[in-house]
Design a protein around this motif. Structure first.
Motif, PDB file in Angstrom:
ATOM      1  N   ARG A 251      30.568  39.002  28.287  1.00  0.00           N
ATOM      2  CA  ARG A 251      32.022  38.373  28.494  1.00  0.00           C
ATOM      3  C   ARG A 251      31.748  36.966  29.398  1.00  0.00           C
ATOM      4  NH1 ARG A 251      35.618  40.577  25.118  1.00  0.00           N
ATOM      5  NH2 ARG A 251      35.722  42.888  24.995  1.00  0.00           N
ATOM      6  N   LYS A 252      32.395  35.783  28.923  1.00  0.00           N
ATOM      7  CA  LYS A 252      32.216  34.923  29.922  1.00  0.00           C
ATOM      8  C   LYS A 252      33.291  35.119  30.784  1.00  0.00           C
ATOM      9  CE  LYS A 252      29.857  31.651  26.887  1.00  0.00           C
ATOM     10  NZ  LYS A 252      29.921  30.191  26.464  1.00  0.00           N
ATOM     11  N   VAL A 253      33.034  35.102  32.215  1.00  0.00           N
ATOM     12  CA  VAL A 253      34.161  34.967  33.313  1.00  0.00           C
ATOM     13  C   VAL A 253      34.016  33.746  34.317  1.00  0.00           C
ATOM     14  CG1 VAL A 253      34.742  37.629  32.957  1.00  0.00           C
ATOM     15  CG2 VAL A 253      32.673  36.766  34.744  1.00  0.00           C
ATOM     16  N   CYS A 254      34.988  33.392  34.793  1.00  0.00           N
ATOM     17  CA  CYS A 254      34.937  32.340  35.801  1.00  0.00           C
ATOM     18  C   CYS A 254      34.338  32.859  37.097  1.00  0.00           C
ATOM     19  CB  CYS A 254      36.440  31.747  36.129  1.00  0.00           C
ATOM     20  SG  CYS A 254      36.438  30.744  37.440  1.00  0.00           S
ATOM     21  N   ARG A 255      33.079  32.209  37.338  1.00  0.00           N
ATOM     22  CA  ARG A 255      32.455  32.616  38.558  1.00  0.00           C
ATOM     23  C   ARG A 255      33.283  32.465  39.887  1.00  0.00           C
ATOM     24  NH1 ARG A 255      28.514  28.891  38.225  1.00  0.00           N
ATOM     25  NH2 ARG A 255      29.474  27.402  39.755  1.00  0.00           N
ATOM     26  N   GLY A 256      34.183  31.509  39.961  1.00  0.00           N
ATOM     27  CA  GLY A 256      34.980  31.145  41.014  1.00  0.00           C
ATOM     28  C   GLY A 256      35.954  32.496  41.018  1.00  0.00           C
ATOM     29  N   CYS A 257      36.632  32.746  40.049  1.00  0.00           N
ATOM     30  CA  CYS A 257      37.613  33.779  40.127  1.00  0.00           C
ATOM     31  C   CYS A 257      37.017  35.228  40.560  1.00  0.00           C
ATOM     32  CB  CYS A 257      38.400  33.881  38.831  1.00  0.00           C
ATOM     33  SG  CYS A 257      39.489  32.581  38.572  1.00  0.00           S
ATOM     34  N   VAL A 258      35.816  35.480  39.879  1.00  0.00           N
ATOM     35  CA  VAL A 258      35.081  36.572  40.272  1.00  0.00           C
ATOM     36  C   VAL A 258      34.704  36.851  41.599  1.00  0.00           C
ATOM     37  CG1 VAL A 258      32.854  38.062  39.565  1.00  0.00           C
ATOM     38  CG2 VAL A 258      34.340  37.068  37.879  1.00  0.00           C
ATOM     39  N   THR A 259      34.560  35.624  42.267  1.00  0.00           N
ATOM     40  CA  THR A 259      34.058  35.805  43.794  1.00  0.00           C
ATOM     41  C   THR A 259      35.285  35.531  44.699  1.00  0.00           C
ATOM     42  OG1 THR A 259      33.424  33.637  43.590  1.00  0.00           O
ATOM     43  CG2 THR A 259      31.769  35.384  43.641  1.00  0.00           C
ATOM     44  N   VAL A 260      36.372  34.516  44.472  1.00  0.00           N
ATOM     45  CA  VAL A 260      37.367  34.359  45.344  1.00  0.00           C
ATOM     46  C   VAL A 260      38.436  35.371  45.385  1.00  0.00           C
ATOM     47  CG1 VAL A 260      39.446  32.646  45.570  1.00  0.00           C
ATOM     48  CG2 VAL A 260      37.184  31.925  45.130  1.00  0.00           C
ATOM     49  N   HIS A 261      38.778  36.011  44.231  1.00  0.00           N
ATOM     50  CA  HIS A 261      39.974  36.938  44.166  1.00  0.00           C
ATOM     51  C   HIS A 261      39.840  38.209  44.907  1.00  0.00           C
ATOM     52  CE1 HIS A 261      41.837  34.468  40.740  1.00  0.00           C
ATOM     53  NE2 HIS A 261      42.139  33.864  41.976  1.00  0.00           N
ATOM     54  N   PRO A 262      38.362  38.861  44.612  1.00  0.00           N
ATOM     55  CA  PRO A 262      38.097  40.029  45.285  1.00  0.00           C
ATOM     56  C   PRO A 262      37.974  39.792  46.746  1.00  0.00           C
ATOM     57  CG  PRO A 262      36.751  39.994  43.092  1.00  0.00           C
ATOM     58  CD  PRO A 262      37.563  38.536  43.536  1.00  0.00           C
ATOM     59  N   THR A 263      37.320  38.557  47.260  1.00  0.00           N
ATOM     60  CA  THR A 263      37.157  38.044  48.626  1.00  0.00           C
ATOM     61  C   THR A 263      38.518  38.283  49.126  1.00  0.00           C
ATOM     62  OG1 THR A 263      35.110  37.247  47.972  1.00  0.00           O
ATOM     63  CG2 THR A 263      36.046  36.722  50.362  1.00  0.00           C
ATOM     64  N   PHE A 264      39.383  37.655  48.553  1.00  0.00           N
ATOM     65  CA  PHE A 264      40.797  37.366  48.944  1.00  0.00           C
ATOM     66  C   PHE A 264      41.485  38.934  49.463  1.00  0.00           C
ATOM     67  CE2 PHE A 264      45.374  37.426  48.285  1.00  0.00           C
ATOM     68  CZ  PHE A 264      45.835  36.298  49.190  1.00  0.00           C
ATOM     69  N   ALA A 265      41.391  39.458  48.263  1.00  0.00           N
ATOM     70  CA  ALA A 265      41.983  40.928  48.401  1.00  0.00           C
ATOM     71  C   ALA A 265      41.043  41.743  49.515  1.00  0.00           C
ATOM     72  CB  ALA A 265      41.712  41.866  47.046  1.00  0.00           C
ATOM     73  N   PHE A 266      39.955  41.664  49.713  1.00  0.00           N
ATOM     74  CA  PHE A 266      39.171  42.462  50.625  1.00  0.00           C
ATOM     75  C   PHE A 266      39.459  42.065  52.137  1.00  0.00           C
ATOM     76  CE2 PHE A 266      35.319  43.065  53.514  1.00  0.00           C
ATOM     77  CZ  PHE A 266      35.246  44.196  53.360  1.00  0.00           C
ATOM     78  N   ILE A 267      39.391  40.620  52.137  1.00  0.00           N
ATOM     79  CA  ILE A 267      39.804  40.118  53.653  1.00  0.00           C
ATOM     80  C   ILE A 267      41.170  40.627  53.963  1.00  0.00           C
ATOM     81  CG2 ILE A 267      39.951  38.186  55.041  1.00  0.00           C
ATOM     82  CD1 ILE A 267      37.065  38.786  54.626  1.00  0.00           C
ATOM     83  N   MET A 268      42.390  40.243  53.060  1.00  0.00           N
ATOM     84  CA  MET A 268      43.670  40.695  53.355  1.00  0.00           C
ATOM     85  C   MET A 268      43.619  42.236  53.932  1.00  0.00           C
ATOM     86  SD  MET A 268      45.836  38.142  52.973  1.00  0.00           S
ATOM     87  CE  MET A 268      47.425  38.941  52.818  1.00  0.00           C
ATOM     88  N   VAL A 269      43.106  43.113  53.199  1.00  0.00           N
ATOM     89  CA  VAL A 269      43.017  44.506  53.656  1.00  0.00           C
ATOM     90  C   VAL A 269      42.515  44.331  55.206  1.00  0.00           C
ATOM     91  CG1 VAL A 269      41.902  46.624  53.515  1.00  0.00           C
ATOM     92  CG2 VAL A 269      42.625  45.402  51.172  1.00  0.00           C
ATOM     93  N   LEU A 270      41.392  43.882  55.334  1.00  0.00           N
ATOM     94  CA  LEU A 270      40.761  43.828  56.585  1.00  0.00           C
ATOM     95  C   LEU A 270      41.933  43.128  57.616  1.00  0.00           C
ATOM     96  CD1 LEU A 270      37.115  42.894  56.074  1.00  0.00           C
ATOM     97  CD2 LEU A 270      38.025  44.998  56.583  1.00  0.00           C
ATOM     98  N   LEU A 271      42.432  42.086  57.455  1.00  0.00           N
ATOM     99  CA  LEU A 271      43.274  41.327  58.222  1.00  0.00           C
ATOM    100  C   LEU A 271      44.726  42.455  58.799  1.00  0.00           C
ATOM    101  CD1 LEU A 271      43.474  37.883  56.656  1.00  0.00           C
ATOM    102  CD2 LEU A 271      42.449  38.465  59.134  1.00  0.00           C
ATOM    103  N   PHE A 272      45.116  42.940  57.544  1.00  0.00           N
ATOM    104  CA  PHE A 272      46.248  43.908  57.968  1.00  0.00           C
ATOM    105  C   PHE A 272      45.838  45.180  58.682  1.00  0.00           C
ATOM    106  CE2 PHE A 272      48.645  41.305  54.866  1.00  0.00           C
ATOM    107  CZ  PHE A 272      49.845  41.186  55.791  1.00  0.00           C
ATOM    108  N   MET A 273      44.492  45.618  58.636  1.00  0.00           N
ATOM    109  CA  MET A 273      44.105  46.804  59.293  1.00  0.00           C
ATOM    110  C   MET A 273      43.916  46.185  60.938  1.00  0.00           C
ATOM    111  SD  MET A 273      41.397  48.411  56.882  1.00  0.00           S
ATOM    112  CE  MET A 273      40.651  49.145  58.050  1.00  0.00           C
ATOM    113  N   GLY A 274      43.266  44.863  61.114  1.00  0.00           N
ATOM    114  CA  GLY A 274      43.098  44.567  62.352  1.00  0.00           C
ATOM    115  C   GLY A 274      44.174  43.897  63.071  1.00  0.00           C
ATOM    116  N   ARG A 275      45.078  43.241  62.363  1.00  0.00           N
ATOM    117  CA  ARG A 275      46.562  42.249  62.734  1.00  0.00           C
ATOM    118  C   ARG A 275      46.041  41.322  63.965  1.00  0.00           C
ATOM    119  NH1 ARG A 275      50.319  43.279  59.842  1.00  0.00           N
ATOM    120  NH2 ARG A 275      52.244  43.495  61.330  1.00  0.00           N
ATOM    121  N   PRO A 276      45.210  40.546  63.457  1.00  0.00           N
ATOM    122  CA  PRO A 276      45.115  39.375  64.487  1.00  0.00           C
ATOM    123  C   PRO A 276      46.193  38.743  64.674  1.00  0.00           C
ATOM    124  CG  PRO A 276      43.929  38.849  62.479  1.00  0.00           C
ATOM    125  CD  PRO A 276      44.519  40.186  62.254  1.00  0.00           C
TER     126      PRO A 276
END
Length: 147
Positions: free
Chosen positions: A21-46
């Motif tokens: 399956r052809k998938v967008c390289r940007g979406c496959v990297t940007v969206h999971p990174t976004f979700a992962f960093i959001m979790v870290l941010l809400f855990m750390g609460r800077p």
């Protein structure tokens, strides 16, 4: 379905092939990174200012993608972009009420301008294509050669 780029072959450098399956390289990297960093941010609460400044720094850093040639860097820069978007979203959520009038339009404007410029680059490729007149049907056919 998992690639928002035309599948005509002119955008193969934007795609990954995962299990056929052809998938967008940007979406496959940007969206999971976004979700992962959001979790870290809400855990750390800077604090707002630290997150906002980090979002500006990381967004500015990822703009190097336009100066460094080669496909190999795009995944790295996409993860930086995902981090920047997460930091900006977090900043918007924790933004002090007295700064929202300035911060929200700023974040919105930066995102719109970035997407506009990226979209213009993509549209330029389509405009140069000899099959442009048949769009969107040209995107459904077999890969075309770069004329």
């Amino acid at each position: 379905m998992l690639a928002h780029h035309p599948l005509c072959g002119r955008f193969d450098d934007h795609l990954l092939n995962i299990r056929g399956r052809k998938v967008c390289r940007g979406c496959v990297t940007v969206h999971p990174t976004f979700a992962f960093i959001m979790v870290l941010l809400f855990m750390g609460r800077p604090e707002f200012m630290a997150a906002f400044m980090a979002s500006l720094f990381s967004f500015t850093f990822q703009l190097l993608r336009f100066l460094i040639p080669g496909r190999g860097w795009s995944i790295f820069f996409n993860t930086i972009l995902g981090s920047s978007l997460a930091l900006a979203a977090y900043s918007a959520i924790v933004c002090p009420p007295d700064l929202r009038t300035y911060v929200y339009p700023f974040i919105f404007t930066v995102i719109v301008v970035f997407e506009f410029l990226k979209g213009r680059r993509m549209l330029k490729r389509c405009k140069e294509c000899t099959s442009r007149a048949s769009y969107p049907h040209c995107a459904r056919g077999p890969p075309m050669s770069e004329d």
